[in-house]
Motif scaffolding. Structure first.
Motif, PDB file in Angstrom:
ATOM      1  N   ARG A 298       0.684  -1.053  -0.124  1.00  0.00           N
ATOM      2  CA  ARG A 298       0.094   0.093  -0.205  1.00  0.00           C
ATOM      3  C   ARG A 298       0.823   1.124   0.072  1.00  0.00           C
ATOM      4  N   GLU A 299       1.992   1.195   0.732  1.00  0.00           N
ATOM      5  CA  GLU A 299       2.830   2.431   0.521  1.00  0.00           C
ATOM      6  C   GLU A 299       3.132   2.716  -0.984  1.00  0.00           C
ATOM      7  N   THR A 300       3.299   1.736  -1.961  1.00  0.00           N
ATOM      8  CA  THR A 300       3.576   2.075  -3.285  1.00  0.00           C
ATOM      9  C   THR A 300       2.682   3.362  -3.667  1.00  0.00           C
ATOM     10  N   ILE A 301       1.415   3.045  -3.265  1.00  0.00           N
ATOM     11  CA  ILE A 301       0.335   4.015  -3.895  1.00  0.00           C
ATOM     12  C   ILE A 301       0.288   5.177  -2.832  1.00  0.00           C
ATOM     13  N   MET A 302       0.596   5.261  -1.625  1.00  0.00           N
ATOM     14  CA  MET A 302       0.695   6.557  -0.752  1.00  0.00           C
ATOM     15  C   MET A 302       1.659   7.112  -1.199  1.00  0.00           C
ATOM     16  N   ASN A 303       2.865   6.583  -1.620  1.00  0.00           N
ATOM     17  CA  ASN A 303       4.114   7.648  -2.374  1.00  0.00           C
ATOM     18  C   ASN A 303       3.761   8.216  -3.549  1.00  0.00           C
ATOM     19  N   LEU A 304       2.827   7.441  -4.512  1.00  0.00           N
ATOM     20  CA  LEU A 304       2.279   8.011  -5.396  1.00  0.00           C
ATOM     21  C   LEU A 304       1.369   9.006  -5.445  1.00  0.00           C
ATOM     22  N   LEU A 305       0.497   8.900  -4.443  1.00  0.00           N
ATOM     23  CA  LEU A 305      -0.348  10.001  -4.041  1.00  0.00           C
ATOM     24  C   LEU A 305       0.266  11.202  -3.647  1.00  0.00           C
ATOM     25  N   GLU A 306       1.455  10.932  -2.853  1.00  0.00           N
ATOM     26  CA  GLU A 306       2.233  12.237  -2.261  1.00  0.00           C
ATOM     27  C   GLU A 306       3.052  12.908  -3.454  1.00  0.00           C
ATOM     28  N   GLU A 307       3.433  11.944  -4.235  1.00  0.00           N
ATOM     29  CA  GLU A 307       4.247  12.415  -5.654  1.00  0.00           C
ATOM     30  C   GLU A 307       3.382  13.460  -6.182  1.00  0.00           C
ATOM     31  N   ILE A 308       2.067  12.937  -6.601  1.00  0.00           N
ATOM     32  CA  ILE A 308       1.284  13.939  -7.482  1.00  0.00           C
ATOM     33  C   ILE A 308       0.726  14.998  -6.654  1.00  0.00           C
ATOM     34  N   THR A 309      -0.065  14.722  -5.471  1.00  0.00           N
ATOM     35  CA  THR A 309      -0.680  15.870  -4.636  1.00  0.00           C
ATOM     36  C   THR A 309       0.112  16.538  -3.420  1.00  0.00           C
ATOM     37  N   GLY A 310       1.133  15.802  -3.069  1.00  0.00           N
ATOM     38  CA  GLY A 310       1.966  16.430  -1.957  1.00  0.00           C
ATOM     39  C   GLY A 310       1.705  15.933  -0.790  1.00  0.00           C
ATOM     40  N   ASN A 311       0.424  15.319  -0.607  1.00  0.00           N
ATOM     41  CA  ASN A 311      -0.036  14.580   0.603  1.00  0.00           C
ATOM     42  C   ASN A 311      -0.293  13.329   0.399  1.00  0.00           C
ATOM     43  N   ARG A 312      -0.203  12.588   1.780  1.00  0.00           N
ATOM     44  CA  ARG A 312      -0.509  11.104   1.663  1.00  0.00           C
ATOM     45  C   ARG A 312      -2.010  10.909   2.159  1.00  0.00           C
ATOM     46  N   VAL A 313      -2.643  11.601   2.698  1.00  0.00           N
ATOM     47  CA  VAL A 313      -3.766  11.106   3.184  1.00  0.00           C
ATOM     48  C   VAL A 313      -5.124  12.139   2.961  1.00  0.00           C
ATOM     49  N   ASN A 314      -5.024  13.329   3.063  1.00  0.00           N
ATOM     50  CA  ASN A 314      -5.885  14.161   2.587  1.00  0.00           C
ATOM     51  C   ASN A 314      -5.277  15.209   1.416  1.00  0.00           C
ATOM     52  N   TYR A 315      -5.807  14.705   0.451  1.00  0.00           N
ATOM     53  CA  TYR A 315      -4.832  15.046  -1.069  1.00  0.00           C
ATOM     54  C   TYR A 315      -5.218  16.503  -1.207  1.00  0.00           C
ATOM     55  N   SER A 316      -6.476  17.011  -1.022  1.00  0.00           N
ATOM     56  CA  SER A 316      -6.908  18.143  -1.436  1.00  0.00           C
ATOM     57  C   SER A 316      -6.511  18.597  -2.892  1.00  0.00           C
ATOM     58  N   ILE A 317      -6.970  17.691  -3.663  1.00  0.00           N
ATOM     59  CA  ILE A 317      -6.662  18.083  -5.153  1.00  0.00           C
ATOM     60  C   ILE A 317      -7.796  18.406  -5.766  1.00  0.00           C
ATOM     61  N   SER A 318      -9.114  18.592  -5.397  1.00  0.00           N
ATOM     62  CA  SER A 318      -9.958  18.908  -5.882  1.00  0.00           C
ATOM     63  C   SER A 318     -10.362  20.369  -5.215  1.00  0.00           C
ATOM     64  N   VAL A 319     -10.527  21.416  -6.341  1.00  0.00           N
ATOM     65  CA  VAL A 319     -11.037  22.473  -5.833  1.00  0.00           C
ATOM     66  C   VAL A 319     -12.320  22.919  -6.502  1.00  0.00           C
ATOM     67  N   LEU A 320     -12.899  23.858  -6.200  1.00  0.00           N
ATOM     68  CA  LEU A 320     -14.263  24.039  -6.868  1.00  0.00           C
ATOM     69  C   LEU A 320     -13.951  24.746  -8.301  1.00  0.00           C
ATOM     70  N   GLY A 321     -14.267  23.959  -9.113  1.00  0.00           N
ATOM     71  CA  GLY A 321     -14.063  24.471 -10.429  1.00  0.00           C
ATOM     72  C   GLY A 321     -12.994  23.652 -11.405  1.00  0.00           C
ATOM     73  N   GLY A 322     -12.216  22.588 -10.609  1.00  0.00           N
ATOM     74  CA  GLY A 322     -11.265  22.020 -11.288  1.00  0.00           C
ATOM     75  C   GLY A 322     -10.272  21.150 -10.185  1.00  0.00           C
ATOM     76  N   VAL A 323      -9.047  21.075 -10.414  1.00  0.00           N
ATOM     77  CA  VAL A 323      -8.019  20.381  -9.619  1.00  0.00           C
ATOM     78  C   VAL A 323      -6.759  21.240  -9.458  1.00  0.00           C
ATOM     79  N   LYS A 324      -6.013  20.843  -8.629  1.00  0.00           N
ATOM     80  CA  LYS A 324      -4.869  21.653  -8.214  1.00  0.00           C
ATOM     81  C   LYS A 324      -3.896  21.482  -9.140  1.00  0.00           C
ATOM     82  N   GLN A 325      -3.439  19.919  -9.085  1.00  0.00           N
ATOM     83  CA  GLN A 325      -2.310  19.570  -9.581  1.00  0.00           C
ATOM     84  C   GLN A 325      -2.483  18.922 -10.999  1.00  0.00           C
ATOM     85  N   ASP A 326      -1.431  18.889 -11.798  1.00  0.00           N
ATOM     86  CA  ASP A 326      -1.477  18.393 -13.381  1.00  0.00           C
ATOM     87  C   ASP A 326      -0.893  16.763 -13.268  1.00  0.00           C
TER      88      ASP A 326
END
Lengths: 556, 166
Positions: A298-326
């Motif tokens: 599971r750490e594989t996917i956690m590292n991936l989430l962190e690489e993309i969103t900067g966070n392991r658990v609460n990713y905060s990638i969605s914002v109203l009107g889109g997403v934060k990270q590409d």
């Protein structure tokens, strides 16, 4: 059958009781009925096969309007039919229970009565569900004129959790609220006759924080971060459901790229959640090697989430009107690499859970739920799909990028714990495939579009498939900077009914596996719950119970 | 002389400190958390972060535990449970508050069912901030607490300053 035909069918079924109808959105039908007709209308809806009761929203329209509404939402694929029952704000408003027709409604009704002060006549258990035992009478948090000062704790004799002893020839085995396996507090009481469970009851509310009320005091953007923290495991589900609903209200069109990235993160969240579940259930079975293995992977996917969103658990990638990270070329390379590894590991786990003789003893034929029972108890998500009931919002009512990147649904007819393992693990393989497709075919577009500060008045329903099943959001705006009402119904709430009912007749030793088998999530839920009780008691901690289950099977 | 009470005391203290520092067993209680911190605590125990190398083990019973690891704000229904778990632990006992909610109530401060942060209910010996804190941060916090145990002192942490959440 398309959505219009489904709505027409519901309209026809409800024709004898209809006072007024509205069509707020193309997939929705609101029918105003009299409070006295509710049980008959529900029976008519069920008889005409117009979907399942997904949630009950209690809506206070304020002191000036002088009335409240109870909204009974029936979901039938993409069509959502809401029965609106008007209730007086004065005196003691009453409504009839539909729990005899829809068992899961007993949870919704208890919530309605304690949050809005509506007496539900004939509901199986009218006691507190979410609110603490020391909550004062006559104070209802979801009313518009609720003040926190009114809710000061009151002294009263609260039913204590039984310590030890027995009454008659029945024992009650209480578990929790502190138990190490589930990481969350919930309290269960199982009445046992020797080894066999004869009744089950649960009390949650230990993690109830009052999020629905809190959303009304925060603005649209602050709520995104509040709702993300409903649950740390499926945080992205909640932000997606909320953002989708608010974007619908504000009529903001989100770019296809942002939607695809949201689906991508949702897929990764599903992988992390299912692997987490696999580990926890393996631990309950005493198979700690599998627990450690699955959490390592599971750490594989956690590292991936962190690489993309900067966070392991609460990713905060969605914002109203889109997403934060590409997602850039570097990220897609890491995603492919991680998927290669995970696919191989998941195949290996699938092999273990379907061939390991020791493990199969704990799962095969345990807690078998037929398709009809799944429908009756209102099961959702993998719990329903393991019983052959195809209920998946991604298929029934494709939202966001699921229209362009559909997923294939995994079902299993067997309905026991083994089927739940098979469904979840195969679902992981499907998810890995979808993630690869998404990464390779990300549509072009801006990440975000401009979003207004104020959201136009209106009501919307937003449904998202969480790793555990359908999450239901009802959002109402009155044109201000904050929502008027957000109602959230999370999937674990529906699945409890099935577990607690299926518990009866099983051995006590199987309970830890069965409870974990539905992947319960208290923090989403407690925002609730009970079924039945008998007398008598003996204390057994979750830890002891788990050890007892393992020993029992060892000695066979 | 070798048999003076002082000397025996010193030896016994030395042995208990050595044992305590090398096998601090923990119990975990969620008093209203969103799960985020809980899954990170669990991840800290699994092979990737492997907190067991410090002798740390998650125990099921408060009577076996030295350290109470708390997550989340304290809700009204969970308050009494949290106190009961704390009371059942043998002395000396330590409390670690994990996550923003445990420190300040976080995003849930001011909600009607929330009593407040953990400090309002129990004396906290270490704060680990983050929403949720990374497993490395949790390890760091626990190791700092262990260093205090080694010296035989009780940490005097200062609760991180927070803004007005209302």
């Amino acid at each position: 059958m398309n959505t219009e035909a489904r709505l027409q069918r519901a309209k026809d079924a409800l024709a004898p009781f209809t006072r007024e109808t509205f069509a707020p959105e193309t997939n929705r039908l609101d029918v105003v009925i009299d409070a006295g007709d509710l049980t008959k209308a529900t029976a008519a809806m069920l008889a005409a096969d117009c979907g399942y009761l997904s949630a009950i929203t209690g809506l206070d329209l304020g002191v000036e309007a002088g009335y409240m509404e109870a909204l009974y939402h029936f979901c039938d694929a993409a069509a959502v039919t809401s029965l609106r029952v008007r209730l007086s704000r004065e005196g003691q408003p009453e409504i009839d229970s539909v729990a005899d027709q829809v068992p899961v409604a007993s949870f919704y009704e208890r919530e309605l009565s304690e949050m809005l002060g509506v007496t539900v006549v004939g509901t199986p258990d009218p006691t507190h569900l979410f609110l603490p035992d020391d909550w004062p009478d006559g104070v209802f948090p979801n009313r518009r004129d609720f003040k926190i000062e009114d809710a000061a704790p009151v002294e009263r004799d609260v039913p204590k959790i039984p310590e030890q002893g027995r009454m008659g020839n029945k024992f009650i085995v209480p578990i929790g609220p502190q138990h190490p396996a589930l990481k969350e507090p919930g309290h269960f009481e199982f009445a046992v006759d020797g080894e066999i469970i004869t009744g089950a009851r649960m009390r949650l509310g230990y993690v109830h924080r009052g999020i629905e009320k809190a959303t009304e005091q925060r603005n649209w953007i602050q709520n995104l971060y509040l709702l993300e923290r409903i649950c740390g495991i499926c945080s992205h589900t909640h932000t997606s459901a909320y953002a989708m609903g608010v974007e619908k209200l504000a009529q903001v069109e989100v770019s296809p790229r942002a939607l695809a990235i949201r689906e991508l993160i949702a897929g990764m969240e599903r992988i992390h959640s299912h692997l987490l579940w696999l580990g926890v259930v393996a631990h309950e079975a005493g198979f700690d090697t599998l627990f450690m293995y699955s959490w390592r992977d599971r750490e594989t996917i956690m590292n991936l989430l962190e690489e993309i969103t900067g966070n392991r658990v609460n990713y905060s990638i969605s914002v109203l009107g889109g997403v934060k990270q590409d997602i850039g070329p570097a990220e897609s390379k890491s995603i492919h690499k991680a998927m290669d590894y995970l696919e191989e590991r998941i195949r290996y786990y699938l092999d273990i859970v379907s061939t390991d003789a020791m493990f199969l003893q704990r799962t095969r034929g345990i807690g078998t739920m037929t398709r009809d029972e799944a429908i009756l108890y209102g099961a959702l998500g993998p719990t329903a799909r393991a019983s052959g009931l195809v209920r998946d919002v991604r298929l029934d009512s494709p939202y966001g990028a699921y229209k362009h990147f559909p997923i294939s649904i995994v079902t299993d007819e067997r309905g026991d714990l083994e089927a739940k393992f098979a469904v979840r693990l195969k679902e992981l393989l499907v998810t890995c495939f979808t993630i690869r497709t998404l990464v390779d075919n990300l549509p072009a577009g801006d990440l975000t579009v401009r979003f207004p500060r104020k959201v136009p008045a209106g009501e919307t329903v937003s449904r998202v498939e969480a790793p555990r099943g359908e999450a239901f959001y009802f959002i109402k705006s009155e044109g201000g900077e904050s929502p008027t009402r957000i109602k959230i119904r999370t999937p674990s709430l529906c699945n409890w009914t099935s577990v607690l009912n299926k518990a009866v007749g099983h051995q006590l030793a199987d309970m830890p596996m069965m409870i974990s088998g539905m992947d319960p999530c208290f923090s989403c839920n407690d925002r609730m719950v009970t079924v039945r009780r008998k007398n008598g008691s003996q204390t057994m901690s979750w830890f002891d119970l788990r050890a007892y289950g393992i020993e029992k099977y060892k000695s066979r | 002389m070798i048999t003076t009470p002082n000397f025996i005391n010193k030896v016994v203290t030395g042995i208990t400190t050595w044992a305590r520092v090398n096998s601090p067993w923990i119990i975990h209680f969620n008093s209203g958390s969103c799960n985020g911190c809980d899954i990170e605590i669990l991840a800290t125990l699994t092979p990737y972060y492997d907190i067991e190398r410090f002798g740390i083990k998650l125990k099921g019973s408060p009577r076996h535990a030295d350290i109470l690891v708390c997550t989340g704000p304290v809700t009204r229904q969970a308050r009494e449970r949290l106190l009961r778990v704390y009371e059942q632990m043998p002395e000396p006992k330590f409390v670690v508050a994990v996550g923003s909610c445990g420190i300040s109530g976080g995003t849930f401060a001011g909600c009607y069912n929330v009593v407040g942060h953990i400090d309002e209910v129990l004396p906290v010996d270490a704060y680990i901030p983050g929403c949720p804190p990374r497993p490395e941060a949790i390890i760091d916090g626990v190791v700092k607490l262990l260093n205090h145990l080694k010296e035989g002192t009780r940490p005097q942490p200062i609760r991180p300053e927070i803004g007005d959440h209302a």
